[in-house]
Motif scaffolding. Structure first.
Motif, short mmCIF file in Angstrom:
data_model
loop_
_atom_site.label_atom_id
_atom_site.label_comp_id
_atom_site.label_asym_id
_atom_site.label_seq_id
_atom_site.Cartn_x
_atom_site.Cartn_y
_atom_site.Cartn_z
N ASN A 93 112.93 15.49 -1.76
CA ASN A 93 114.30 16.04 -2.30
C ASN A 93 115.07 17.35 -1.48
OD1 ASN A 93 114.81 15.26 -5.11
ND2 ASN A 93 113.47 17.05 -5.74
N TRP A 94 113.97 17.23 -0.03
CA TRP A 94 114.54 18.07 1.12
C TRP A 94 113.37 18.11 1.54
CZ3 TRP A 94 112.04 22.98 2.48
CH2 TRP A 94 111.49 23.54 1.39
N VAL A 95 113.65 18.25 3.53
CA VAL A 95 112.80 18.42 4.13
C VAL A 95 113.03 20.15 5.42
CG1 VAL A 95 111.46 17.09 4.02
CG2 VAL A 95 113.39 16.96 6.19
N VAL A 96 112.50 20.39 5.89
CA VAL A 96 113.57 20.99 7.13
C VAL A 96 112.77 20.95 8.62
CG1 VAL A 96 111.70 22.85 6.74
CG2 VAL A 96 113.69 24.10 7.45
N PHE A 97 113.70 20.84 9.40
CA PHE A 97 113.94 20.45 11.24
C PHE A 97 113.41 21.30 11.10
CE2 PHE A 97 115.19 15.59 11.72
CZ PHE A 97 114.67 15.22 10.50
N HIS A 98 112.43 21.82 11.94
CA HIS A 98 112.43 22.63 13.61
C HIS A 98 112.19 21.89 15.10
CE1 HIS A 98 111.27 26.90 10.75
NE2 HIS A 98 111.18 25.65 9.69
N CYS A 99 112.73 22.49 15.48
CA CYS A 99 113.24 21.59 17.11
C CYS A 99 112.87 23.16 17.57
CB CYS A 99 114.55 21.41 17.56
SG CYS A 99 114.66 19.68 15.85
N LYS A 100 112.63 23.23 19.42
CA LYS A 100 112.35 23.45 20.28
C LYS A 100 113.44 24.57 20.46
CE LYS A 100 108.88 21.86 23.17
NZ LYS A 100 108.15 21.34 24.14
N ASN A 101 113.60 25.75 20.48
CA ASN A 101 114.97 26.72 20.84
C ASN A 101 116.47 26.41 20.04
OD1 ASN A 101 113.08 27.38 22.77
ND2 ASN A 101 113.65 25.36 24.35
N ALA A 102 115.58 25.80 18.53
CA ALA A 102 116.75 25.15 17.80
C ALA A 102 116.55 26.22 16.03
CB ALA A 102 117.40 23.98 17.74
N GLU A 103 117.23 26.72 14.92
CA GLU A 103 117.39 27.14 14.63
C GLU A 103 116.60 26.03 13.67
OE1 GLU A 103 118.28 30.47 12.58
OE2 GLU A 103 117.97 30.07 15.03
N PRO A 104 116.13 26.21 12.45
CA PRO A 104 115.82 25.12 11.65
C PRO A 104 117.68 24.33 10.59
CG PRO A 104 114.29 27.19 11.25
CD PRO A 104 115.88 27.37 12.19
N VAL A 105 116.93 23.59 10.64
CA VAL A 105 118.24 22.11 9.76
C VAL A 105 117.19 21.93 8.87
CG1 VAL A 105 119.31 20.46 10.49
CG2 VAL A 105 119.32 21.90 12.00
N VAL A 106 117.26 22.26 7.80
CA VAL A 106 117.38 21.57 6.50
C VAL A 106 117.82 20.20 6.52
CG1 VAL A 106 117.50 21.36 3.68
CG2 VAL A 106 117.09 23.75 4.90
#
Length: 360
Positions: A299-312
């Motif tokens: 149903n959902w995942v969270v994206f963690h990238c360098k130097n950026a806020e997490p995006v769901v």
């Protein structure tokens, strides 16, 4: 090669068909370069648990050199196969590195819990080897069981469904944009992962390495392994397992240093997920960690990238697929809409394009 890598690869068996596989990978790479295509290497998602088994599952850890018993992973491979379908339809070339007998792109859509291969077949009473949708799968067999009188073909009620998936699969196979490589043991997987990612490294930023396979954390080196079947003798069995080296660091630093590298972090405690994803980014220095909870990963995942806020990324039919970070702590069940892999794919392609265009 570092001592850690060298010692591990010396202690596992090289896949028997390794040279032939690498020839296929090189040909795939050459096709992608010739067609100026972006490429994604997908390894299927595997969930690890320890059990003694005698049959198929995820990556396996052999107990014996002449393998009878082994530790196994539980895996379906649906996420990897669905992701492969999406990227193929977006014009990417896909190298699909998967466990033998795991779900495959397009074929998986015909493998529902209440179906099997024979479900889709019927008997054509009109002496026509090719189904045109008019045959009746309930037709009675000829008493002689004569193959010339019993023309097996796709049942009429499944004709469109089967044909649609087959034609998509055949198109990508024929143009050469889908290449499938199989593995079985954890040693085979890591040998192939290393060789393939290094071969594809010449694609540089045009390559995504989508490392969704959660590799077994432990293995038994060859020189510690019984040569033949371990005899039970009605006694308990003690097995000592060595840790498998964390290979993502080698992928980032040596094998495909210019690729866009994606890893996954699966947790069961939502309060640990963010910190674990950030720790992975800091440890390996790659581009993206996709975090998910076991109990709600569809149903959902969270994206963690360098130097950026997490995006769901949350599965949704609407055009607004991204939601604020705070909302992902909700555990409400969503059952509508397309597979979340579509939403993941859209965001990943957006990030990949930005990565390619950076420093131009």
């Amino acid at each position: 090669m570092t001592d850690v890598q060298e010692n591990f690869f010396k202690s596992v068996t090289l896949p028997r068909d390794y040279e032939d596989v690498m020839k296929k990978v090189k040909a795939f790479k050459d096709r992608a370069i010739e067609n100026k295509a972006k490429v994604i290497l997908i390894t299927v998602c595997l969930l690890f648990y320890i059990t003694i088994r005698y049959f198929s599952g995820g990556t396996i850890v052999p107990f014996e050199q002449n393998m009878v018993r082994f530790l196994d992973n539980f895996s379906g491979g649906n996420r990897g196969a669905t992701t492969a379908e999406y990227f193929l339809e977006q014009g990417y070339y896909v190298l699909f590195l998967s466990r033998k007998n795991s779900l495959q792109p397009f074929v998986k859509n015909l493998m529902l819990h209440d179906t099997n291969f024979f479900t889709y077949l019927g008997i054509n009473n009109h002496n026509n080897h090719h189904s045109n949708g008019s045959n009746n799968r309930n037709s009675v067999l000829s008493p002689s069981m004569d193959l010339d009188k019993n023309h097996v073909c796709i049942g009429s009620e499944y004709y469109y469904e089967v044909s649609k998936e087959f034609l998509k699969w055949k198109k990508f196979i024929e143009i050469g944009s889908l290449e499938r490589i199989n593995f079985e043991t954890v040693g085979e997987y890591l040998y192939l992962f290393k060789g393939i990612s290094a071969e594809l490294s010449v694609l540089k930023k045009s390559l995504i390495v989508y490392a969704a396979a959660a590799v077994s954390d432990f293995y038994i080196p060859l020189d510690h392994m019984a040569k033949h079947k371990i005899q039970s003798m009605n006694q308990s069995l003690t097995i000592t397992l060595d840790p498998v080296p964390k290979m993502i660091k080698f992928l980032v630093d040596q094998w495909s240093p210019e690729a866009f590298i994606v890893t996954f972090k699966l947790e069961t405690d939502k309060d640990l997920l963010d910190s674990k994803c950030k720790a992975s980014l800091n440890s390996y220095g790659h581009q993206l960690v996709i975090g998910n909870l076991l109990q709600d990963y569809r149903n959902w995942v969270v994206f963690h990238c360098k130097n950026a806020e997490p995006v769901v990324i949350k599965r949704n039919d609407s055009q607004n697929h991204e939601i604020s970070h705070s909302l992902y702590h909700s555990t409400g069940t969503m059952t509508h809409g397309h597979p979340i892999e579509i939403d993941i794919g859209k965001k990943l392609i957006e990030l990949h394009n930005s990565f390619i265009n950076s420093n131009k």
